[in-house]
Design a protein around this motif. Structure first.
Motif, short mmCIF file in Angstrom:
data_model
loop_
_atom_site.label_atom_id
_atom_site.label_comp_id
_atom_site.label_asym_id
_atom_site.label_seq_id
_atom_site.Cartn_x
_atom_site.Cartn_y
_atom_site.Cartn_z
N PHE B 86 0.84 -1.33 -0.07
CA PHE B 86 0.18 -0.17 -0.03
C PHE B 86 0.84 1.33 0.04
O PHE B 86 0.56 2.23 -0.76
CB PHE B 86 -1.03 0.00 1.11
CG PHE B 86 -2.10 0.95 1.15
CD1 PHE B 86 -2.94 0.72 0.52
CD2 PHE B 86 -1.83 2.15 1.86
CE1 PHE B 86 -4.10 1.89 0.44
CE2 PHE B 86 -2.60 3.29 1.90
CZ PHE B 86 -3.81 3.12 1.23
N TYR B 87 1.62 1.39 0.97
CA TYR B 87 2.57 2.59 0.82
C TYR B 87 3.88 2.54 0.19
O TYR B 87 4.37 1.55 -0.11
CB TYR B 87 3.06 2.72 2.56
CG TYR B 87 1.99 3.11 3.39
CD1 TYR B 87 1.19 4.25 3.24
CD2 TYR B 87 1.60 2.33 4.46
CE1 TYR B 87 0.23 4.64 4.03
CE2 TYR B 87 0.38 2.13 5.28
CZ TYR B 87 -0.04 3.61 5.10
OH TYR B 87 -1.15 3.94 6.13
N THR B 135 -6.55 -0.51 -1.95
CA THR B 135 -5.25 -1.08 -2.30
C THR B 135 -4.72 -1.19 -3.55
O THR B 135 -3.74 -0.85 -3.97
CB THR B 135 -5.20 -2.68 -1.54
OG1 THR B 135 -5.64 -2.63 -0.34
CG2 THR B 135 -3.92 -3.20 -1.72
N ALA B 138 -3.57 2.13 -4.86
CA ALA B 138 -2.44 2.53 -4.59
C ALA B 138 -1.40 1.61 -5.15
O ALA B 138 -0.36 2.31 -5.58
CB ALA B 138 -2.51 2.01 -2.86
N ALA B 411 -2.33 -0.44 8.54
CA ALA B 411 -3.08 0.71 9.09
C ALA B 411 -3.76 1.51 7.59
O ALA B 411 -4.73 1.90 7.78
CB ALA B 411 -1.87 1.90 9.54
N GLY B 412 -3.10 1.14 6.23
CA GLY B 412 -3.67 1.60 5.13
C GLY B 412 -5.12 0.90 4.86
O GLY B 412 -5.94 1.47 4.26
N ASP C 819 -7.89 5.85 9.10
CA ASP C 819 -7.05 4.53 8.91
C ASP C 819 -6.24 4.31 10.18
O ASP C 819 -6.40 5.15 11.14
CB ASP C 819 -6.31 4.62 7.62
CG ASP C 819 -5.42 5.62 7.43
OD1 ASP C 819 -4.87 6.18 8.65
OD2 ASP C 819 -4.82 6.02 6.32
N GLY C 820 -5.36 3.45 9.99
CA GLY C 820 -4.46 3.01 11.22
C GLY C 820 -3.36 4.25 11.41
O GLY C 820 -2.66 4.05 12.27
N HIS C 875 -8.24 7.16 -5.11
CA HIS C 875 -7.06 7.79 -4.55
C HIS C 875 -7.36 9.31 -4.78
O HIS C 875 -7.43 9.34 -6.20
CB HIS C 875 -5.74 7.34 -4.71
CG HIS C 875 -5.35 5.86 -3.80
ND1 HIS C 875 -4.65 6.22 -2.91
CD2 HIS C 875 -6.01 4.86 -3.85
CE1 HIS C 875 -4.33 4.81 -2.30
NE2 HIS C 875 -5.27 4.22 -2.74
N TYR C 889 -7.42 9.20 -0.03
CA TYR C 889 -8.02 8.20 -0.78
C TYR C 889 -9.65 8.44 -0.27
O TYR C 889 -9.87 9.33 0.74
CB TYR C 889 -8.05 6.85 -0.39
CG TYR C 889 -7.24 6.42 0.59
CD1 TYR C 889 -5.85 6.41 0.61
CD2 TYR C 889 -8.05 6.40 2.01
CE1 TYR C 889 -5.24 5.96 1.90
CE2 TYR C 889 -7.14 6.05 3.21
CZ TYR C 889 -5.84 5.79 3.10
OH TYR C 889 -4.99 5.52 4.28
#
Lengths: 88, 417, 947
Positions: B86-87, B135, B138, B411-412, C819-820, C875, C889
């Protein structure tokens, strides 16, 4: 399937328990005078011992947090102790 | 003598009883000093040695292994390779690794059996489909091949999936990475070992590090069960034992050790052509080239350094498997085992200088170190030879825990930790 | 001639093998039935497709794997030696086509020299492995999965505990169980055969004056009479932490079960497994374990050959030779030892100091060359010594030592809670093992007495060594030969683990039961080390392959992860609800039979106009009570709560210690010492646990208690302009005036004869009341609200419409719109972070370098032109010098029926300072443009809260 001993309920299946933390990890306070490093140490850094270990666990069915001493290699459980004042 | 591997070499050696094959690696005694010592003869450590020699011309290098090479998590994982992250920081790392993997067999002259059969991650609800879209977008923005699949496309990839209306987790769709796949885990370690040995690297097995040699606050070598070895720099690539070695070096790491179990069935003829991941059950699987169904799941619930499985998680993983693939109820569990994984709060690796100068870290890979073997080795080699981060490894430095700049893939997808 | 049944009874069970019909007896295994019918070739090896016959008699069998079809369903890879024959079974050999005896891939053996161990690591590099892989895969694998066969989830777990668990009901196990029982202990005795007795069923022995089989039956009867448990056809396949044994029990009368037995002591009396001798072509059909031949003779009336050569290196095989000779076979023993003291039966021909040099015949033994002499034979029996079954001991973390006298690895250290006895402990003599077993069981008195003198067991191992001629098999199933071990040694794969992985030795479905010992002995000899130095690989569960269904148990389908169900589920169903799962709860997503979109739009629109009724029961209701309740709730919350007046409510966040928003919700202050913490339905257990943890960690547990009362209260919400009228007619005895019960206030009244709680909070932006009554009154409350609502044009609201309504208002859902990494200041709530004194969960983390960055993702609204909503999961993106980068997003997106346009929420980098700016929205390669707005799209002044 390990057998853990809750100080209140006696020996129970491991699936009834959750790991809390390593014992002795004290929350640094107040926030304003806690360095980033000290806070990270509290939040993230672990001794993670291989062998004898002192850990805080919670017995989810009764809700009590307690101290358990066990071995992370052999999985031998040395004992459990209540954290209630006067008992620990 | 035959050193180079090829179909022709196999033919030639076949005609003379395979007596001419050279050892894949030597079994040298440790020398008193090296330019660099890598602790840990798993995939990451061996790859580090290889890239030190190949990219940086450092060949006075030793890899020190407590047991037999490739015997830790390299030999215990379920060998999945993917970069569906994701990141951007994660994508940079894992896609770099995947790209290195893509040419690795020929580069090492060793068939690592990289099988880019694709990975489908199944979504079981509208909410999971929204996260799947997040996802895939991303991935596409970060330049990685990712696709969003509908339910029918998912079932086409794995026709034996549970499509009955009794399924606890109905199939809504999923994400797909076609370049993902699996490789032969032992072969990766052996291929790197053979190639590193070819450069003159000493691979020293059955040699345990018992302490660190520190002079003027700097790590200048290691104490081992086979004597003191001095080193210009020391790299630590000991997944599953990282905290133990860190303690010997005098610092703590943000790592907890857990057993991760894997299981395989008896081999059957081909019936599953992709890697399948089911977040709903926490189970993932693929069929090995030999025909075994290889299954993995979540971590055991109790912190452990014990290399063994535990029934509750077996039941969880296998009931999840059968929930996904009901016909696999015909199969039998042939082997199960466990590896000890370094679990980091943000589930991302730690690459960078350690608090002890001269000692560099490559740890914290959690359940996913295998897919990062080439990148981990490449980046640790860069660190050791230059003393500086490669731009890809910079975000994964140990300093992120104090700065708060964690790289948490979960987290994403909205999971707070 | 080949194997045949010597009894008259040929059996009445019909079965087919590779399409040909045969008959077998009740009690036959598939293997014994095949032998009885003279079938020699039962399968093909994994790699070279060599024809193979039956080697063993039980779970050690490497060759005889079959696909079995019964009642239209087939199951792959069953071991013919451990599966009992059933009428109308269709049995097929695996890895062979069209049949085992005529396999079209048999030619592969001719290319074997080019396919040594690990050949695939050295080739298939050009052009690419992907070109070769599909063909290799098609060649690999054994049986076939039947796509139509979905075994039911009906295998129970049975938990038990006992003082002593005895594994193995041979003489040692029986004697130990009897002894433990006599000592007053609770005993469970398990054995994987259908009949107790083990080796007593095939050896001539007398114990306590009765024949062995009789003594075994008497023991079982006595144990059962004493109330002990005897489980037959039960395989102890794994020993786990704290002396837990997992046992697979096969049951004809019910689905197979998994027993999980926790024992104070586990006595392992699992016997020993005969291993092969290693000589050229030792894998041919008709080459069989001597022990197995005796097994088939004594238990199944089968004589495995008429002219038998028995190759051995130990004394154990002589009893077998004698029994076979007595049954009518001509037996020649070929002993590798030059001299020995075994008792030789009359008429038995023995050749000393000779080894097998060649086996003649491809699909069956025709002759054997021994010591330079060709002996015509139809069967070659082999006894290479015994490998004690120490698997369970090793699983319990026991270490092994190599015993030179009996050429075997034995338990080498004491393991608490486990005792290994009998052949598994290298004790082969009957009298000795009975004594050992008796003492292990802790019983008083004398051990059972066996008749006759027994010479000690003697063996001179003839371990395989390098430089050997021909192709000599070590691992039958996986086709690992002695040359492969030599190759592994030459290439420095010298560790036993490397040997195993490089050659695949011991990795077949028999898990090396017959091959491991020979393999590591060969490696030891080739590398000039002792066997002890070479060591063994690790033994892990399962002892023998276990059905996945037995390990998985019944937890499948809904039981895999049971859904939480509403008290009013049936009422909602009757009202036409379409259900979906939300946070583990099965809830109405919408009502009505139209399209989901239409129904959701209708519900949302109508509830803004009249009044909507929603079942909000899963919403968390956690009561915190006691003098320190306020302090605990404050510490747990980002916002200070305790400063509220009693009867008032505050909205706020709960953070993790990482400063991340864990959940949001309202807290009602009922009284100074009583708070009700509400949270998302999916977070109830988590919030309860964290309150409990902090309570015990920082507070005096005697001064505050935490109680999760969520399941005890059912909550129905009335929302919309008519909600107040609806409440008024319910007659709860509460003053509903806006002065007495303003927005964010709490009151207690009565519904009929039960307590009722009313919270005036809103998740829709309209005037709303949450009414909670004891769960038993839920139906009555719903009926009353529906009755009153009928006159108010009320509408039933599903969760989807609620999600839409709150999105119009820009109300977030934790975990969906956060989100986290999301911190409260990312949501525009920075008051407590800036001003709040004192400690609370997560405080320090709100001031890390990362938390202070100005490019964090922030919660915003997004508007687009046209009527098509943005895709959730799209996004925000920007492109700099050709490289696209994510800015965040879209987290929620709907078409608003009230505003008649799309609305969306999202997390966008620096979003709060970009209000009014346009941003690219990327979804699966498509780009749209959206404008950044405040999250709230509807009634920003909040007038409708009091409307």
């Amino acid at each position: 399937m390990q057998l853990f001993s809750c100080p209140f309920c006696g020996p129970r299946d491991e699936t009834e328990f959750h790991f809390g933390a390593e014992a002795g990890n004290v929350r640094p306070e107040p926030a304003a005078s806690t360095s980033a490093e000290a806070w990270a140490d509290y939040l993230h850094f672990e001794t993670n011992p291989k062998g004898p270990s002192r850990e805080i666990w919670v017995h989810t069915t009764c809700g009590e947090f307690f101290l358990m001493e066990r071995d992370t290699v052999t999985h031998e459980v040395k004992g459990s102790q209540s954290l209630r004042r006067g008992e620990a | 003598m035959t050193r180079r591997y090829s179909a022709f070499g196999l033919l030639r050696e076949g005609l003379r009883g395979h007596t001419g094959w050279q050892p894949a690696w030597r079994m040298p005694d440790p020398k008193p000093a090296y330019d660099a010592v890598i602790i840990g003869g798993g995939g990451q450590g061996l790859a580090t040695a290889y890239y030190l020699a190949k990219n940086h011309g450092m060949t006075r290098v030793a890899v020190i292994e407590k047991g037999w090479l490739g015997g830790g998590n390299t030999g215990r994982n379920t060998s999945t390779i993917r970069s569906n992250y994701f990141y951007p920081e994660s994508v940079a790392l894992y896609d770099f690794s995947l790209r290195l993997y893509e040419g690795l067999g020929r580069e090492l002259n060793y068939n690592i059996m990289l099988s880019q059969r694709g990975l489908v991650s199944v979504a079981n609800s509208d909410a999971e489909m929204e996260i799947a879209a997040r996802t895939v977008n991303a991935m596409q923005i970060n330049g990685v091949d990712g696709e969003l699949l509908g339910a029918e496309q998912v079932i086409e990839k794995a026709p034996l999936l549970n499509t009955t209306d009794r399924a606890r987790f109905p199939i809504y769709g999923g994400t797909w990475q076609g370049r993902a796949g699996v490789a032969r885990h032992d072969a990766v370690a052996w291929g790197y070992a053979r190639a590193a040995d070819g450069f003159g690297v000493d691979i020293i097995q059955n040699c345990e590090v018992t302490g660190f040699l520190v002079e003027n606050g700097r790590c200048v070598g290691v104490e081992t069960s086979r004597g003191t070895i001095r080193a210009g720099a020391v790299g630590l690539a000991t997944a599953g034992q990282s905290s133990v070695l860190a303690a010997k070096a005098g610092f703590k790491l943000p790592i907890r050790s857990f057993a991760l179990q894997a299981m395989v069935s008896e081999p059957v003829k081909p019936c599953l052509d992709t890697v399948v991941l089911y977040p709903g059950t926490g189970t993932y699987l693929f069929q090995s080239d030999k025909g075994e169904i290889v299954v993995g799941g979540g971590l055991d619930r109790v912190l452990s350094y014990g290399h063994r499985g535990n029934p509750p998680m077996q039941t969880q993983v296998l009931s999840g498997l059968l929930e996904m693939f009901p016909s696999f109820g015909q199969l039998r569990l042939m082997r199960q085992w466990a590896g000890i994984v370094d679990v980091v709060p943000d589930s991302s690796p730690i690459i960078g200088p350690s608090p002890l100068p001269g000692l560099y870290l490559d740890c914290g890979w959690g359940t996913g170190g295998f897919k990062a073997i080439p990148a981990g080795g490449y980046l640790l080699a860069h660190l050791i030879s230059t003393g500086q981060h490669h731009e890809i490894s910079r975000p994964f430095d140990l300093d992120r825990f104090a700065s708060g700049r964690l790289i948490d893939e979960a987290a994403g997808s909205g999971i707070p930790h | 001639m080949s194997a045949r049944r010597i009894g008259r009874d040929k059996g009445t069970l019909s079965f087919t093998f590779d399409g040909r019909p045969y008959k077998g007896r009740e009690g036959d295994t598939i293997a014994s039935a095949l032998l009885a019918n003279g079938v020699k070739v039962v399968g093909r090896s994994f790699k070279y497709h060599r024809p193979r016959g039956i080697w063993g008699a039980w779970s050690e069998e490497p060759n005889a794997l079959v696909d079995v079809t019964v009642g239209g369903h087939s199951t792959p890879n069953l071991r013919a030696t451990t599966e009992y024959l059933r009428d109308r079974m269709a049995v097929r050999s695996v890895n062979a086509s069209p049949s085992a005896v005529a396999d079209r891939h048999g030619y592969l053996d001719r290319f074997a020299r080019f396919l040594p161990a690990g050949f695939y690591y050295k080739t298939f590099l050009w052009p690419d492995w992907h070109l070769f892989e599909p063909r290799i895969r098609a060649m690999a694998g054994l049986g076939r999965v039947d796509p139509q066969n979905h075994p039911a989830a009906d295998n129970p777990f049975i938990n038990a505990h006992c003082d002593v668990l005895v594994v193995g009901a041979g003489p040692a196990g029986l004697a130990a169980a009897m002894s433990a029982s006599a000592a007053g202990k609770s005993v469970v005795l398990v054995d994987d055969h259908a009949e107790a007795g083990g080796s007593l069923l095939q050896r001539d022995a007398e114990i306590d004056g009765v024949p062995g089989p009789q003594w075994a039956a008497d023991c079982v009867a006595a144990l059962q009479a004493a109330g002990q448990r005897v489980l037959l056809r039960a395989t102890a396949y794994g020993i786990y932490d704290h002396n837990l044994a997992c046992i697979w029990q096969r049951r004809d009368w019910a689905p197979d079960a998994q027993w999980r037995i926790r024992a104070k002591q586990i006595i392992v009396a699992a016997g020993a497994i005969e291993r092969p001798l290693v000589f050229p072509d030792n894998d041919r059909p008709g080459v069989m374990s001597a022990d197995a031949a005796l097994f088939y003779l004594k238990r199944h009336d089968i004589l495995v050959g008429d002219r038998i050569v028995l190759a051995t290196n130990n004394d154990g095989a002589y009893a077998v030779a004698a029994a076979l000779q007595k049954a009518g076979a001509k037996v020649i023993v070929a002993d590798t030892r030059k001299s020995f003291a075994a008792e030789i039966a009359r008429g038995l021909q023995v050749k000393q100091g000779v080894a097998v040099e060649a086996v003649h015949g491809t699909n069956g033994v025709e002759a054997v060359t021994v010591g330079g002499m060709r002996l015509e034979a139809d069967c070659l029996l082999v006894s290479g010594g015994y490998t004690p079954t120490v698997h369970l001991f090793c699983q319990a973390l026991g270490k092994l030592r190599f015993d030179e006298a009996i050429a075997a690895f034995l338990p080498g250290n004491p393991v608490p809670g486990m005792t290994v006895i009998g052949a598994a402990n290298g004790t082969f003599g009957l009298a000795a093992l009975l004594a050992e077993a008796h003492s292990a069981g802790d019983g008083a008195g004398e051990p059972p007495r066996s008749a006759g003198d027994e010479p000690p067991f003697r063996i001179e191992p003839a371990w395989p060594a390098g430089g050997a001629k021909g192709r000599q098999w070590i691992d039958f199933q996986n086709d690992v030969t002695l040359k492969d071990v030599e190759l592994a040694a030459r290439e420095n794969f010298r560790s036993v683990e490397h040997l195993k992985r490089y050659t695949t030795l011991g990795m077949a479905t028999d898990q090396g039961k017959t091959s491991n010992m020979n393999g590591l002995a060969a490696m030891a000899a080739i590398t000039g080390r002792t066997i002890a130095e070479t060591g063994t690989t690790t033994y892990r569960p399962p002892f023998t392959p276990v059905p996945l269904t037995v390990v998985a148990g019944r937890r499948r389908g809904e039981l895999f992860n049971p859904m939480r169900r509403l008290a009013l589920e049936n009422a909602h169903r009757a009202a036409g609800a379409a259900f979906r799962e939300y946070g583990g709860w099965l809830r109405p997503a919408w009502f009505g039979s139209g399209s989901a979109f239409d129904e959701i739009q209708r519900e949302a629109r109508q509830s803004r106009e009249t009044v909507g009724i929603l079942d909000g029961s899963p919403l968390g209701k956690i009561e915190v009570m006691g003098p320190d309740a306020g302090a605990l709730v404050d510490f747990n919350s980002y916002n200070t709560i305790s400063t509220l007046k009693p009867g008032r409510i505050r909205y706020g966040f709960m953070l993790t210690e990482n400063g991340v928003v864990y959940d949001d919700g309202v807290v009602a202050k009922v009284a100074d010492d009583h708070y009700i913490v509400s949270c998302s339905s999916g977070h109830v257990a988590g919030v309860t646990m964290r309150l409990e943890e902090w309570r015990q960690d920082r507070f005096d547990p005697a001064r505050v208690v935490v109680h999760n009362s969520t399941p005890q209260w059912a909550t129905l919400t009335a929302t919309g302009p008519n909600s107040k009228k609806l409440l008024a007619e319910l007659g709860l005895g509460i003053d509903l005036s806006d002065e007495a019960l303003p927005h964010m206030a709490f009151a207690e009244g009565r519904f009929q004869d039960a307590p009722a709680r009313v919270a005036r909070v809103s998740f829709t932006g309209d005037r709303s009341y949450e009414i909670s009554v004891p769960t038993g009154r839920a139906r009555a409350l719903l009926a009353a609200m529906a009755e009153i609502g009928w006159g108010l044009d009320a509408v039933l609201l599903g969760s989807e419409a609620l999600l839409l309504l709150r999105a119009e208002k820009g109300y977030l859902i934790a975990g969906k719109d956060t989100d986290g990494t999301t911190m409260p200041h990312d949501l525009g709530v920075s008051g407590p972070r800036d001003k709040r004194q004192g400690e609370y969960v997560g405080k320090r983390s709100l001031f890390t370098e990362e938390a202070m960055r100005d490019d964090r993702k922030q919660f915003v609204g997004l508007t687009v032109d046209g009527r098509e909503p943005l895709a959730t999961g799209a996004h925000g993106a920007e492109t700099n010098s050709g490289k696209r980068r994510s800015l965040g997003y879209v987290t929620s997106s709907y078409f608003s029926p009230t505003l008649q346009r799309p609305i969306a929420l999202g997390l966008i980098e620096r979003g709060q300072s970009r209000m009014g700016e346009e941003v690219e929205i990327f979804h699966l390669g498509e780009i749209r443009r959206a404008r950044i707005t405040a999250p709230c799209a509807y009634d920003p002044e909040g007038a409708r809260l009091n409307g």
